[in-house]
Write a protein that holds these residues in place. Structure first.
Motif, PDB file in Angstrom:
ATOM      1  N   LEU A 372      68.638 -76.034  48.865  1.00 49.06           N
ATOM      2  CA  LEU A 372      68.264 -75.139  48.125  1.00 49.06           C
ATOM      3  C   LEU A 372      66.828 -75.133  47.721  1.00 49.06           C
ATOM      4  CD1 LEU A 372      71.081 -74.755  45.544  1.00 49.06           C
ATOM      5  CD2 LEU A 372      70.803 -73.229  47.623  1.00 49.06           C
ATOM      6  N   LEU A 373      66.122 -73.929  47.481  1.00 52.62           N
ATOM      7  CA  LEU A 373      64.932 -73.824  46.971  1.00 52.62           C
ATOM      8  C   LEU A 373      64.707 -73.716  45.696  1.00 52.62           C
ATOM      9  CD1 LEU A 373      63.399 -71.287  49.901  1.00 52.62           C
ATOM     10  CD2 LEU A 373      62.698 -73.766  49.656  1.00 52.62           C
ATOM     11  N   PRO A 374      63.919 -74.056  45.068  1.00 53.16           N
ATOM     12  CA  PRO A 374      63.749 -73.615  43.402  1.00 53.16           C
ATOM     13  C   PRO A 374      64.354 -72.238  42.853  1.00 53.16           C
ATOM     14  CG  PRO A 374      61.909 -74.946  43.890  1.00 53.16           C
ATOM     15  CD  PRO A 374      62.486 -74.590  45.400  1.00 53.16           C
ATOM     16  N   SER A 375      65.039 -72.040  41.895  1.00 53.99           N
ATOM     17  CA  SER A 375      65.463 -70.642  41.703  1.00 53.99           C
ATOM     18  C   SER A 375      64.336 -70.063  41.122  1.00 53.99           C
ATOM     19  CB  SER A 375      66.588 -70.817  40.612  1.00 53.99           C
ATOM     20  OG  SER A 375      67.819 -71.720  41.251  1.00 53.99           O
ATOM     21  N   CYS A 376      64.688 -68.509  41.316  1.00 50.52           N
ATOM     22  CA  CYS A 376      63.542 -67.512  40.711  1.00 50.52           C
ATOM     23  C   CYS A 376      63.653 -67.961  39.023  1.00 50.52           C
ATOM     24  CB  CYS A 376      64.358 -66.135  40.836  1.00 50.52           C
ATOM     25  SG  CYS A 376      63.218 -65.012  40.093  1.00 50.52           S
ATOM     26  N   VAL A 377      62.402 -68.046  38.565  1.00 50.09           N
ATOM     27  CA  VAL A 377      62.100 -68.411  37.090  1.00 50.09           C
ATOM     28  C   VAL A 377      62.670 -67.240  36.441  1.00 50.09           C
ATOM     29  CG1 VAL A 377      60.055 -67.407  37.498  1.00 50.09           C
ATOM     30  CG2 VAL A 377      60.629 -69.029  35.645  1.00 50.09           C
ATOM     31  N   ASP A 378      62.524 -66.121  36.917  1.00 53.25           N
ATOM     32  CA  ASP A 378      63.250 -65.017  36.051  1.00 53.25           C
ATOM     33  C   ASP A 378      64.840 -64.321  36.202  1.00 53.25           C
ATOM     34  OD1 ASP A 378      60.834 -64.232  34.790  1.00 53.25           O
ATOM     35  OD2 ASP A 378      59.899 -63.010  36.521  1.00 53.25           O
ATOM     36  N   CYS A 379      65.064 -64.102  37.369  1.00 55.11           N
ATOM     37  CA  CYS A 379      66.573 -63.650  37.346  1.00 55.11           C
ATOM     38  C   CYS A 379      67.456 -64.791  37.738  1.00 55.11           C
ATOM     39  CB  CYS A 379      66.581 -62.660  38.493  1.00 55.11           C
ATOM     40  SG  CYS A 379      66.403 -63.251  40.180  1.00 55.11           S
ATOM     41  N   LYS A 380      66.857 -66.038  38.143  1.00 54.71           N
ATOM     42  CA  LYS A 380      67.949 -67.482  38.320  1.00 54.71           C
ATOM     43  C   LYS A 380      68.589 -67.131  39.705  1.00 54.71           C
ATOM     44  CE  LYS A 380      66.363 -68.603  34.556  1.00 54.71           C
ATOM     45  NZ  LYS A 380      64.973 -69.383  34.142  1.00 54.71           N
ATOM     46  N   ARG A 381      68.177 -66.304  40.432  1.00 57.14           N
ATOM     47  CA  ARG A 381      68.804 -66.160  41.927  1.00 57.14           C
ATOM     48  C   ARG A 381      68.507 -67.409  42.710  1.00 57.14           C
ATOM     49  NH1 ARG A 381      67.764 -60.506  41.482  1.00 57.14           N
ATOM     50  NH2 ARG A 381      69.587 -59.323  41.946  1.00 57.14           N
ATOM     51  N   ALA A 382      69.597 -67.945  43.532  1.00 58.55           N
ATOM     52  CA  ALA A 382      69.397 -69.270  44.302  1.00 58.55           C
ATOM     53  C   ALA A 382      68.988 -68.792  45.681  1.00 58.55           C
ATOM     54  CB  ALA A 382      70.725 -69.987  44.077  1.00 58.55           C
ATOM     55  N   TYR A 383      68.201 -69.421  46.215  1.00 60.04           N
ATOM     56  CA  TYR A 383      67.960 -69.211  47.642  1.00 60.04           C
ATOM     57  C   TYR A 383      67.808 -70.562  48.349  1.00 60.04           C
ATOM     58  CZ  TYR A 383      66.486 -64.388  46.593  1.00 60.04           C
ATOM     59  OH  TYR A 383      66.563 -63.105  46.142  1.00 60.04           O
ATOM     60  N   CYS A 384      68.019 -70.512  49.675  1.00 54.94           N
ATOM     61  CA  CYS A 384      68.113 -71.781  50.466  1.00 54.94           C
ATOM     62  C   CYS A 384      66.838 -71.671  51.405  1.00 54.94           C
ATOM     63  CB  CYS A 384      69.311 -71.749  51.363  1.00 54.94           C
ATOM     64  SG  CYS A 384      69.574 -70.535  52.760  1.00 54.94           S
ATOM     65  N   ARG A 385      66.919 -72.867  52.130  1.00 61.03           N
ATOM     66  CA  ARG A 385      65.549 -72.744  52.796  1.00 61.03           C
ATOM     67  C   ARG A 385      65.267 -71.661  54.000  1.00 61.03           C
ATOM     68  NH1 ARG A 385      66.186 -78.683  52.711  1.00 61.03           N
ATOM     69  NH2 ARG A 385      66.725 -78.712  54.903  1.00 61.03           N
ATOM     70  N   LEU A 386      66.474 -71.232  54.546  1.00 57.10           N
ATOM     71  CA  LEU A 386      66.692 -69.982  55.239  1.00 57.10           C
ATOM     72  C   LEU A 386      65.932 -68.659  54.975  1.00 57.10           C
ATOM     73  CD1 LEU A 386      70.074 -70.614  57.108  1.00 57.10           C
ATOM     74  CD2 LEU A 386      67.950 -71.365  57.757  1.00 57.10           C
ATOM     75  N   CYS A 387      65.993 -68.842  53.431  1.00 58.99           N
ATOM     76  CA  CYS A 387      65.587 -67.457  52.836  1.00 58.99           C
ATOM     77  C   CYS A 387      64.167 -67.705  52.268  1.00 58.99           C
ATOM     78  CB  CYS A 387      66.505 -67.162  51.726  1.00 58.99           C
ATOM     79  SG  CYS A 387      68.225 -66.784  52.279  1.00 58.99           S
ATOM     80  N   ALA A 388      63.455 -68.423  52.844  1.00 62.44           N
ATOM     81  CA  ALA A 388      62.054 -68.805  52.282  1.00 62.44           C
ATOM     82  C   ALA A 388      61.036 -67.554  51.977  1.00 62.44           C
ATOM     83  CB  ALA A 388      61.292 -70.035  52.633  1.00 62.44           C
ATOM     84  N   ASP A 389      61.281 -66.335  52.763  1.00 63.52           N
ATOM     85  CA  ASP A 389      60.632 -65.360  52.615  1.00 63.52           C
ATOM     86  C   ASP A 389      60.867 -64.402  51.595  1.00 63.52           C
ATOM     87  OD1 ASP A 389      63.094 -64.787  53.731  1.00 63.52           O
ATOM     88  OD2 ASP A 389      62.562 -63.157  55.000  1.00 63.52           O
ATOM     89  N   GLN A 390      61.909 -64.791  50.708  1.00 64.11           N
ATOM     90  CA  GLN A 390      62.453 -64.103  49.808  1.00 64.11           C
ATOM     91  C   GLN A 390      61.881 -64.450  48.384  1.00 64.11           C
ATOM     92  OE1 GLN A 390      64.704 -61.277  50.002  1.00 64.11           O
ATOM     93  NE2 GLN A 390      64.108 -61.364  52.114  1.00 64.11           N
ATOM     94  N   LEU A 391      61.106 -65.641  48.463  1.00 61.08           N
ATOM     95  CA  LEU A 391      60.410 -66.064  47.063  1.00 61.08           C
ATOM     96  C   LEU A 391      58.932 -65.819  47.202  1.00 61.08           C
ATOM     97  CD1 LEU A 391      62.294 -69.377  46.751  1.00 61.08           C
ATOM     98  CD2 LEU A 391      62.456 -67.192  45.277  1.00 61.08           C
ATOM     99  N   ARG A 392      58.380 -65.363  46.145  1.00 61.93           N
ATOM    100  CA  ARG A 392      56.919 -65.517  45.869  1.00 61.93           C
ATOM    101  C   ARG A 392      56.649 -66.579  44.880  1.00 61.93           C
ATOM    102  NH1 ARG A 392      58.277 -62.847  49.626  1.00 61.93           N
ATOM    103  NH2 ARG A 392      57.886 -60.587  50.260  1.00 61.93           N
ATOM    104  N   THR A 393      55.262 -66.590  44.637  1.00 62.24           N
ATOM    105  CA  THR A 393      54.723 -67.690  43.491  1.00 62.24           C
ATOM    106  C   THR A 393      53.941 -66.836  42.772  1.00 62.24           C
ATOM    107  OG1 THR A 393      54.767 -69.465  45.381  1.00 62.24           O
ATOM    108  CG2 THR A 393      53.395 -69.583  43.157  1.00 62.24           C
ATOM    109  N   CYS A 394      54.206 -67.093  41.203  1.00 61.90           N
ATOM    110  CA  CYS A 394      53.340 -66.337  40.414  1.00 61.90           C
ATOM    111  C   CYS A 394      52.004 -67.070  40.453  1.00 61.90           C
ATOM    112  CB  CYS A 394      53.983 -66.780  38.930  1.00 61.90           C
ATOM    113  SG  CYS A 394      52.898 -66.224  37.552  1.00 61.90           S
ATOM    114  N   VAL A 395      50.873 -66.265  40.383  1.00 56.84           N
ATOM    115  CA  VAL A 395      49.580 -66.789  40.563  1.00 56.84           C
ATOM    116  C   VAL A 395      49.062 -67.371  39.469  1.00 56.84           C
ATOM    117  CG1 VAL A 395      49.051 -65.027  42.489  1.00 56.84           C
ATOM    118  CG2 VAL A 395      48.505 -64.342  39.876  1.00 56.84           C
ATOM    119  N   VAL A 396      49.813 -67.036  38.277  1.00 53.79           N
ATOM    120  CA  VAL A 396      49.331 -67.753  37.029  1.00 53.79           C
ATOM    121  C   VAL A 396      49.969 -69.054  36.576  1.00 53.79           C
ATOM    122  CG1 VAL A 396      49.215 -67.360  34.515  1.00 53.79           C
ATOM    123  CG2 VAL A 396      49.163 -65.494  36.096  1.00 53.79           C
TER     124      VAL A 396
END
Length: 435
Positions: A372-396
């Protein structure tokens, strides 16, 4: 076919070969007592081999001396070159290189898979539900045993025979001992009326298509190399030690040559000096060539050659089930293996390894926690390494934010989490980082 093709003692010793072949032809083999094995052969097999139906076998001199339960004259000591061993080797060589066999005489009336899945499987972020109006059904599953000839090349050469069992529907390596020892293998299909279960690890629906078998072969090679790791490490240590000794010898030899030439150059002049300097250049070049040859000689090289394969078809009991949470729902097959009397583990869609504890990814994949990748900090959705394109990074803050929760600034176009909206260009046009 059997897992017992003649090979080096490192891969399979003589007892492995003989006893596995005896089991293959239908013999009953009792566990060893005092190093002795009791083997009861089918009468037709015993007649073909020219031996009594009951054999008490030993594979070393100490066991052949007998004990409290057997006299020496009752024991057959087998060794390389023994007539019975030679007969078995000849029969193995005559067998078809590639063949198909069927596991029969299994109880296929299992009807409580959903209840069994509760304690056997864990989904920390999802739940298991039955599919409406669907019941258990009998399906055909497949195992392929790839037999490789492995050549281990350093300054010496070793050759091993490595059988690797692959589960076609799961796409991963398995222990084939239960099939070899306990299953009744029938060369004629009696279960062909059942449908074949599609593989879960590939979109290819035909389990025995060329695409599937090619991919299985590559996975089998990787499993064979992993299985060799225990034997490769001592070889690598030995090769490194021999290389160190050879390098030390070569360096000492060429150091002495260079010192001698440099001493002679210091005393020479004219054409003699030029000739000696040319020799020194040649010696230095030869030194590098010899050192490179030594490194090549002692580098460990492994090659795998597929020499045969065995396809085993086994009926199992399958039940489609739904795995879902508030974000996503997927359907998977619960499969009961009547040979091993257990529910099969589901397979991680990321690494392909089976597990009884899997997470449901928002992208519709089952995954180990490590996949798994780290969960979304806001909605807590879980994503695996196959779904890396579904995650972004907060610039702050640098934390992961999924595409459903990311906030894109209309002014600078940067992406942030909800907590840091407006801080993406608050420091003179640059992100205002948290203290």
């Amino acid at each position: 076919m059997s897992s017992l093709f003649q090979g080096s003692r490192e891969a399979y010793d003589l007892s492995d070969f003989v006893l596995a072949y005896c089991r293959q032809v239908g013999a009953i083999v009792d566990p060893p007592a005092y190093g002795l094995y009791d083997v009861l052969l089918p009468e037709q097999v015993a007649a073909r081999w020219g031996v009594p139906p009951f054999l008490r076998l030993a594979f070393d001199e100490q066991a052949a001396q007998g004990g409290p339960h057997a006299a020496p004259e009752e024991i057959t000591l087998l060794h390389y070159g023994h007539p019975l061993v030679e007969e078995l080797v000849d029969q193995v060589r005559e067998q078809t290189v590639c063949t198909r066999m069927y596991v029969e005489h299994l109880r296929l009336d299992k009807r409580d898979l959903i209840e069994r899945a509760g304690p056997a499987m864990s989904f920390p972020n999802a739940r298991l539900f039955p599919v409406a109006n669907v019941m258990e059904r009998t399906v055909l599953c497949h195992y392929v045993r790839f037999s490789f000839r492995a050549n281990l090349l350093t300054d010496d050469k070793q050759e091993l025979i490595l059988p690797v069992w692959m589960y076609v529907q799961g796409g991963h390596a398995v222990d084939g001992q239960a099939i070899e020892e306990w299953a009744y293998l029938d060369a004629k299909a009696k279960a062909s009326r059942f449908t074949e279960l599609p593989p879960v690890w590939t979109p290819e629906a035909e389990p025995l298509s060329e695409v599937v078998l090619h991919e299985l072969l590559e996975r089998a090679k990787q499993a064979a190399l992993e299985g060799l790791s225990g034997q490769l490490q001592p070889l690598q240590r030995r090769s490194r030690r021999f290389l160190e000794l050879d390098e030390a010898r070569l360096k000492q030899y060429y150091d002495d040559l260079e010192r001698d030439l440099q001493r002679r150059i210091g005393r020479a002049d004219g054409e003699r000096r030029e000739a000696l300097e040319g020799k020194l250049t040649a010696v230095r070049a030869e030194r590098q060539v010899k050192l490179a040859d030594a490194r090549e000689k002692y580098s460990l090289r492994v090659s795998l050659e597929l020499i045969n394969l065995l396809l085993v078809v086994q009926p199992k009991v399958a039940l489609p089930v739904e795995i879902r949470n508030r974000n996503v729902s997927i359907t998977r097959q619960l499969v009961w293996d009547p040979l091993r009397q257990q529910l099969e583990e589901l397979v991680c869609d990321v690494c392909g390894r089976p597990s009884s504890r899997l997470w449901l990814c928002t992208g519709g994949h089952l995954a180990h926690e490590d996949c798994l990748l780290p969960s979304c900090v806001d909605c807590k959705r879980a994503y695996c390494r196959l779904c890396a394109d579904q995650l972004r990074t907060c610039v702050v803050c640098g934390r992961p934010v999924c595409v459903h929760s990311v906030q894109r600034c209309p002014t600078c176009g940067r992406e942030t989490c909800r907590e840091h909206v407006g801080r993406c260009h608050a420091a003179d046009g640059e992100p205002l980082l948290p203290e």
